[in-house]
Design a protein around this motif. Structure first.
Motif, PDB file in Angstrom:
ATOM      1  N   GLY B   9       0.818  -1.210   0.000  1.00 30.11           N
ATOM      2  CA  GLY B   9       0.000   0.000   0.000  1.00 30.11           C
ATOM      3  C   GLY B   9       0.851   1.257   0.000  1.00 30.11           C
ATOM      4  N   ASN B  10       1.935   1.241   0.776  1.00 26.08           N
ATOM      5  CA  ASN B  10       2.835   2.399   0.800  1.00 26.08           C
ATOM      6  C   ASN B  10       3.483   2.634  -0.562  1.00 26.08           C
ATOM      7  OD1 ASN B  10       2.630   3.439   3.385  1.00 26.08           O
ATOM      8  ND2 ASN B  10       4.291   2.204   4.217  1.00 26.08           N
ATOM      9  N   GLU B 138      -9.767   0.465   1.419  1.00 23.81           N
ATOM     10  CA  GLU B 138      -9.813  -0.936   1.872  1.00 23.81           C
ATOM     11  C   GLU B 138      -8.514  -1.687   1.565  1.00 23.81           C
ATOM     12  OE1 GLU B 138     -13.387  -3.051   0.827  1.00 23.81           O
ATOM     13  OE2 GLU B 138     -12.423  -5.010   1.045  1.00 23.81           O
ATOM     14  N   ASP B 139      -7.877  -1.360   0.441  1.00 23.53           N
ATOM     15  CA  ASP B 139      -6.687  -2.128   0.056  1.00 23.53           C
ATOM     16  C   ASP B 139      -5.688  -1.237  -0.697  1.00 23.53           C
ATOM     17  OD1 ASP B 139      -7.811  -1.829  -2.484  1.00 23.53           O
ATOM     18  OD2 ASP B 139      -8.701  -3.831  -2.486  1.00 23.53           O
ATOM     19  N   ALA B 140      -4.583  -1.848  -1.127  1.00 21.11           N
ATOM     20  CA  ALA B 140      -3.500  -1.093  -1.771  1.00 21.11           C
ATOM     21  C   ALA B 140      -3.957  -0.507  -3.106  1.00 21.11           C
ATOM     22  CB  ALA B 140      -2.292  -2.012  -1.976  1.00 21.11           C
ATOM     23  N   GLN B 141      -4.761  -1.270  -3.844  1.00 18.87           N
ATOM     24  CA  GLN B 141      -5.273  -0.782  -5.122  1.00 18.87           C
ATOM     25  C   GLN B 141      -6.054   0.514  -4.910  1.00 18.87           C
ATOM     26  OE1 GLN B 141      -5.164  -2.394  -8.507  1.00 18.87           O
ATOM     27  NE2 GLN B 141      -5.552  -0.210  -8.769  1.00 18.87           N
ATOM     28  N   CYS B 166      -6.566   7.762   3.615  1.00 21.21           N
ATOM     29  CA  CYS B 166      -6.181   6.883   4.726  1.00 21.21           C
ATOM     30  C   CYS B 166      -6.093   5.431   4.283  1.00 21.21           C
ATOM     31  CB  CYS B 166      -7.213   6.984   5.858  1.00 21.21           C
ATOM     32  SG  CYS B 166      -7.452   8.658   6.478  1.00 21.21           S
ATOM     33  N   GLN B 167      -5.068   4.746   4.748  1.00 23.95           N
ATOM     34  CA  GLN B 167      -4.978   3.301   4.576  1.00 23.95           C
ATOM     35  C   GLN B 167      -4.503   2.712   5.898  1.00 23.95           C
ATOM     36  OE1 GLN B 167      -1.509   1.640   2.425  1.00 23.95           O
ATOM     37  NE2 GLN B 167      -1.053   3.714   1.764  1.00 23.95           N
ATOM     38  N   ASP B 168      -4.820   1.441   6.136  1.00 20.61           N
ATOM     39  CA  ASP B 168      -4.499   0.822   7.420  1.00 20.61           C
ATOM     40  C   ASP B 168      -3.007   0.495   7.539  1.00 20.61           C
ATOM     41  OD1 ASP B 168      -7.029   1.083   8.396  1.00 20.61           O
ATOM     42  OD2 ASP B 168      -7.615  -1.016   8.107  1.00 20.61           O
ATOM     43  N   GLY B 169      -2.422   0.990   8.619  1.00 25.67           N
ATOM     44  CA  GLY B 169      -0.998   0.778   8.866  1.00 25.67           C
ATOM     45  C   GLY B 169      -0.665  -0.702   8.929  1.00 25.67           C
ATOM     46  N   PHE B 170       0.436  -1.097   8.333  1.00 23.47           N
ATOM     47  CA  PHE B 170       0.925  -2.472   8.228  1.00 23.47           C
ATOM     48  C   PHE B 170      -0.027  -3.365   7.428  1.00 23.47           C
ATOM     49  CE2 PHE B 170       3.620  -0.977  11.671  1.00 23.47           C
ATOM     50  CZ  PHE B 170       4.838  -1.299  11.106  1.00 23.47           C
ATOM     51  N   THR B 172      -2.444  -2.786   5.326  1.00 20.14           N
ATOM     52  CA  THR B 172      -2.445  -2.371   3.921  1.00 20.14           C
ATOM     53  C   THR B 172      -1.075  -1.817   3.512  1.00 20.14           C
ATOM     54  OG1 THR B 172      -4.766  -1.775   4.228  1.00 20.14           O
ATOM     55  CG2 THR B 172      -3.708  -0.992   2.221  1.00 20.14           C
ATOM     56  N   SER B 173      -0.488  -1.020   4.389  1.00 18.22           N
ATOM     57  CA  SER B 173       0.748  -0.308   4.003  1.00 18.22           C
ATOM     58  C   SER B 173       1.921  -1.258   3.767  1.00 18.22           C
ATOM     59  CB  SER B 173       1.129   0.717   5.070  1.00 18.22           C
ATOM     60  OG  SER B 173       1.557   0.098   6.266  1.00 18.22           O
TER      61      SER B 173
END
Lengths: 190, 388
Positions: B9-10, B138-141, B166-170, B172-173
């Motif tokens: 995700g990052n 929700e996800d990296a995409q 916003c994306q979820d740390g670890f 997704t990231s």
């Protein structure tokens, strides 16, 4: 392959479980699968037991929690065989891929597994010591995966590795490619 | 030609930044968003972007540099997490008021103390009233796609408001999965050039930023920000549809999964929605009318859309990944408000989950649906997976 295959890796920090899980995902992705690869992050220290995970499916994967009931358990450090909770959450249907000089029957005995449980052992440490003088069990274990994902030939792992690691000196690259093939050929399936 | 790669995700967010090629990036790294400025600084060093990359001594300085660059007329991006976001708190409302269209990669991590590097939404939720648009992926995409889309949303003349992506740390990231990325030219055309209406550096048409506004004006200026948020609600879908036209992927502000006739609905944000959707399918196979409503846009909050998506429900569970200590958790408070506005007095159960990275498994989602089916709805919030 039907449904989602969930893989749990046990290794030590710095040993390559995370990279192994990433490369496995890349190879299977190139073979047309949907994949995930993610490590369990804690206080990262070299040598400390750690886990990494894969999910592999023919359909998009939505689940993003860690793997509780693995279909495949991979142990890349033989000293973790009994100490890292390698059988936790497993069923009789779980397949084990173990880096150990033990035979599948001996490994089953050590882990208290039933005779019907599928265990694949490979002395990956010995192979890499032989091929390039270091204990880097990742490469042979990738080759061993061709026994699990039987629709993926070992050459797919070899080809991916040679593309990804093209910057390695030729001699070391070739040693790694031999190690991947030996990981397939010298595995004991029991 | 678009391409598909296995990335995190990052990296996906950083790759979007490379393609957007912003004028200015000012950043100070913090786990788990560190990869974003790290990857981006490689692009800068390799000459792959034209960006003025400003390294600073703190998050407070990073966001200050972003706000001033945006006021000057630049297109600006940055990233941060957790207490880094907390340190920026003073400047966020200024960015909102200056109408600085900054696109911010917010990688959600719990606010310390105790120090914990893992995901929850306490960092972004602390900024929910700062005058920024909040989009949760929700996800990296989705993190990649939203970064590209957010530029257009932020810079829209009738919105001009900064955006948190916003994306979820670890989860997704740092999770690696296939992401489809557009080709550079498509992204370049989609985002276009920033055409700032009141740039500070336009010396022929001088403007003032940061002036004093006394009692006679302050309230009116705030009212304009309210209007910008209302506009964002109206204009969002147009941007999302334009993005669909170039990418084939459409992201509505609410991701309503099998809610059309759902009697039992779980409302959730970000990566945990995947597990809920899997369990919805499981229950549907058993004949239970289950559904999942994922709220993607939290600010401005789509009250009407939420009430509509929940209108068939007999019971609703709302999952918050943060606490409002001594109050009502942020998401459930908005959902209840949406239902009340629509005179839909459907029972709502509040659940708090996943604090400090506590995992959320399918069994947790099954248990929540069981509570709803049995009508076990209480006034107090419940805690998922808590050891007590």
């Amino acid at each position: 392959m039907s449904g989602t295959v969930e893989v749990r890796w046990h290794g030590r920090g710095g040993q390559g479980a995370k990279t192994g899980s990433a490369i496995l995902a890349e190879v299977l992705f190139e073979e047309g699968k949907y994949v995930q690869s993610f490590p369990e992050y804690g206080a990262e220290r070299q040598g400390a037991p750690m886990k990494a995970f894969n999910r592999v499916s023919d359909r998009p994967i939505r689940k993003r929690c860690s793997v509780q009931n693995p279909d495949v358990v991979v142990v890349i450090d033989s000293t973790l065989l009994e100490s890292a909770g390698t059988t936790m959450g497993c069923t009789d249907g779980t397949t084990y891929v173990l880096n150990t000089p033990l035979s599948p029957a001996e490994a089953k005995h050590r882990l208290g597994l039933g005779a019907d449980v599928k265990v694949i052992t490979i002395d990956a440490t010995a192979i890499t010591l032989d091929e390039f003088g270091q204990n880097r069990p990742n490469a042979p274990m990738l080759g061993t995966f061709a026994h699990i994902f039987t629709d993926v030939p070992v050459e797919s792992f070899v080809n991916h590795f040679s593309k990804k690691m093209a910057k390695l000196p030729e001699k070391i690259l070739q040693a790694n490619l031999r190690a991947i093939r030996r990981g397939y050929e010298e595995a004991h399936v029991g | 030609m678009s391409r598909r790669e296995i990335i995190s995700g990052n990296w996906a967010f950083a790759e979007a930044m490379r393609q957007i090629n912003p004028d200015v990036v000012a950043a100070y790294p913090i786990t788990p968003s560190t990869d974003i400025p790290m990857k981006f600084s490689e692009f800068v060093a390799d000459g792959k972007v034209d960006t003025n990359f400003v390294t600073v001594e703190s998050e407070h300085s990073a966001i200050t540099a972003c706000v001033t660059a945006a006021a000057a007329g630049a297109r600006v991006m940055t990233a941060s997490s957790a207490n880094g976001v907390g340190l920026m708190h003073e400047i966020f409302p200024i960015a909102g008021f200056f109408r600085s269209p900054i696109v911010f990669g917010l990688v959600n991590r719990s606010l310390g103390a105790p120090i914990n590097i893992h995901c929850d939404h306490s960092d972004s939720m602390g900024e929910r009233d700062a005058g920024w648009i909040h989009l949760y992926c929700e996800d990296a995409q989705e993190a990649y796609d939203t970064a590209v889309m957010a530029v257009r949303l932020a810079e829209h003349d009738n919105i001009l408001t900064p955006v948190f992506v916003c994306q979820d740390g670890f989860i997704t990231s740092h999770g690696f999965e296939p992401v489809e990325m557009l080709d550079d030219e498509t992204v370049k055309r989609f985002v276009g050039e920033r055409n700032a209406r009141y740039p500070l550096l336009d010396v022929k048409n001088p403007v003032t930023y940061g002036s004093f506004a006394s009692t006679e004006y302050y309230f009116e200026i705030k009212r304009q920000q309210v209007e910008a948020m209302e506009n964002a609600l109206k204009l969002y879908d147009g941007v999302a549809r334009e993005y669909e036209a170039v990418s084939g992927r459409y992201y509505p502000m609410l991701d309503a999964y099998r809610t059309e006739d759902a009697e039992f609905v779980v409302v959730v944000m970000s990566s945990a929605a995947g597990v809920v959707k899997d369990v919805v399918d499981e229950l549907r196979d058993k004949g239970v009318k289950a559904g999942c409503l994922r709220i993607r846009m939290f600010r401005p909050f789509p009250f009407d859309g939420v009430a509509k998506a929940l209108s068939h429900a007999k019971a609703i569970a709302v999952l918050d990944r943060s606490l409002s200590l001594g109050g009502t958790a942020p998401v459930v408070s908005e959902v209840r408000s949406a239902l009340y506005r629509a005179s839909a007095l459907i029972p709502v159960q509040s659940y708090v989950f996943g604090l400090g990275g506590r995992d959320f498994f399918p069994q947790n989602a099954r248990d929540i649906f069981t509570d709803l089916e049995k009508g076990q709805i209480v006034g107090e919030e419940r805690y998922i997976g808590l050891l007590e």
